[in-house]
Design a protein around this motif. Structure first.
Motif, PDB file in Angstrom:
ATOM      1  N   LEU A 190       0.836  -1.207   0.000  1.00 47.72           N
ATOM      2  CA  LEU A 190       0.000   0.000   0.000  1.00 47.72           C
ATOM      3  C   LEU A 190       0.867   1.251   0.000  1.00 47.72           C
ATOM      4  O   LEU A 190       1.753   1.405   0.836  1.00 47.72           O
ATOM      5  CB  LEU A 190      -0.916   0.026   1.220  1.00 47.72           C
ATOM      6  CG  LEU A 190      -2.183  -0.815   1.140  1.00 47.72           C
ATOM      7  CD1 LEU A 190      -2.921  -0.788   2.467  1.00 47.72           C
ATOM      8  CD2 LEU A 190      -3.091  -0.382   0.022  1.00 47.72           C
ATOM      9  N   GLY A 191       0.622   2.118  -0.960  1.00 44.50           N
ATOM     10  CA  GLY A 191       1.364   3.380  -1.046  1.00 44.50           C
ATOM     11  C   GLY A 191       2.685   3.301  -1.785  1.00 44.50           C
ATOM     12  O   GLY A 191       3.386   4.298  -1.918  1.00 44.50           O
ATOM     13  N   THR A 192       3.026   2.147  -2.314  1.00 51.44           N
ATOM     14  CA  THR A 192       4.306   1.956  -2.991  1.00 51.44           C
ATOM     15  C   THR A 192       4.296   2.579  -4.385  1.00 51.44           C
ATOM     16  O   THR A 192       3.295   2.539  -5.093  1.00 51.44           O
ATOM     17  CB  THR A 192       4.624   0.445  -3.110  1.00 51.44           C
ATOM     18  OG1 THR A 192       4.774  -0.079  -1.790  1.00 51.44           O
ATOM     19  CG2 THR A 192       5.880   0.173  -3.909  1.00 51.44           C
ATOM     20  N   VAL A 193       5.434   3.141  -4.776  1.00 49.29           N
ATOM     21  CA  VAL A 193       5.647   3.639  -6.126  1.00 49.29           C
ATOM     22  C   VAL A 193       6.671   2.724  -6.778  1.00 49.29           C
ATOM     23  O   VAL A 193       7.779   2.550  -6.275  1.00 49.29           O
ATOM     24  CB  VAL A 193       6.151   5.102  -6.132  1.00 49.29           C
ATOM     25  CG1 VAL A 193       6.454   5.557  -7.553  1.00 49.29           C
ATOM     26  CG2 VAL A 193       5.138   6.012  -5.469  1.00 49.29           C
ATOM     27  N   MET A 194       6.287   2.120  -7.902  1.00 51.71           N
ATOM     28  CA  MET A 194       7.182   1.257  -8.665  1.00 51.71           C
ATOM     29  C   MET A 194       7.886   2.111  -9.705  1.00 51.71           C
ATOM     30  O   MET A 194       7.247   2.813 -10.473  1.00 51.71           O
ATOM     31  CB  MET A 194       6.370   0.151  -9.339  1.00 51.71           C
ATOM     32  CG  MET A 194       7.171  -0.842 -10.127  1.00 51.71           C
ATOM     33  SD  MET A 194       6.031  -2.097 -10.787  1.00 51.71           S
ATOM     34  CE  MET A 194       7.119  -2.999 -11.857  1.00 51.71           C
TER      35      MET A 194
END
Length: 127
Positions: free
Chosen positions: A81-85
């Motif tokens: 949750l909230g991760t930027v790839m």
């Protein structure tokens, strides 16, 4: 009363989306996107997994951005949750990187991480 607002589990940068589109386009088999997950392993305890997706799993979270599609394994949702790839290229390596607010620590080589489940109380969309 309308539908409950949804929010994306994670997001993709333009660089990550471009690389996902390249992988899908260059595949010998027809792919819909990539599946992102986590598994136990590495010196910090967990590793990100990236697998090709030929057929969607109804339980996966589907994330679309910049013309690319990734699917999030349901067992990884609370950790992502909230991760930027993102996708980065340096003098020594190129690959996907994850800017994850649930990361507690990472090993020195950067191949594994320690993650905690997301705090759902702080992640709920505003009413």
């Amino acid at each position: 009363m309308g539908a409950r607002p949804r929010f994306a589990v994670m997001s993709l940068t333009e660089a990550a989306a471009e690389r996902v589109r390249e992988i899908v386009g260059d595949s010998e088999r027809p792919l819909l996107g990539l599946r992102i997950g986590i598994k136990k392993g590495g010196c910090a305890g967990m590793e990100y997994t990236i697998l090709p997706v030929e057929a969607p799993d109804a339980k996966d979270e589907k994330i679309e951005g910049h013309g690319a599609t990734v699917f999030v394994d349901p067992s990884a949702v609370l950790f992502l949750l909230g991760t930027v790839m993102d996708f980065e290229t340096t003098k020594l390596r190129s690959g996907f990187v994850f800017k994850n607010p649930n990361e507690v620590s990472a090993c020195g080589c950067g191949e594994s991480v320690m993650l905690k489940p997301a705090d759902l109380a702080g992640a709920s969309p505003a009413a």
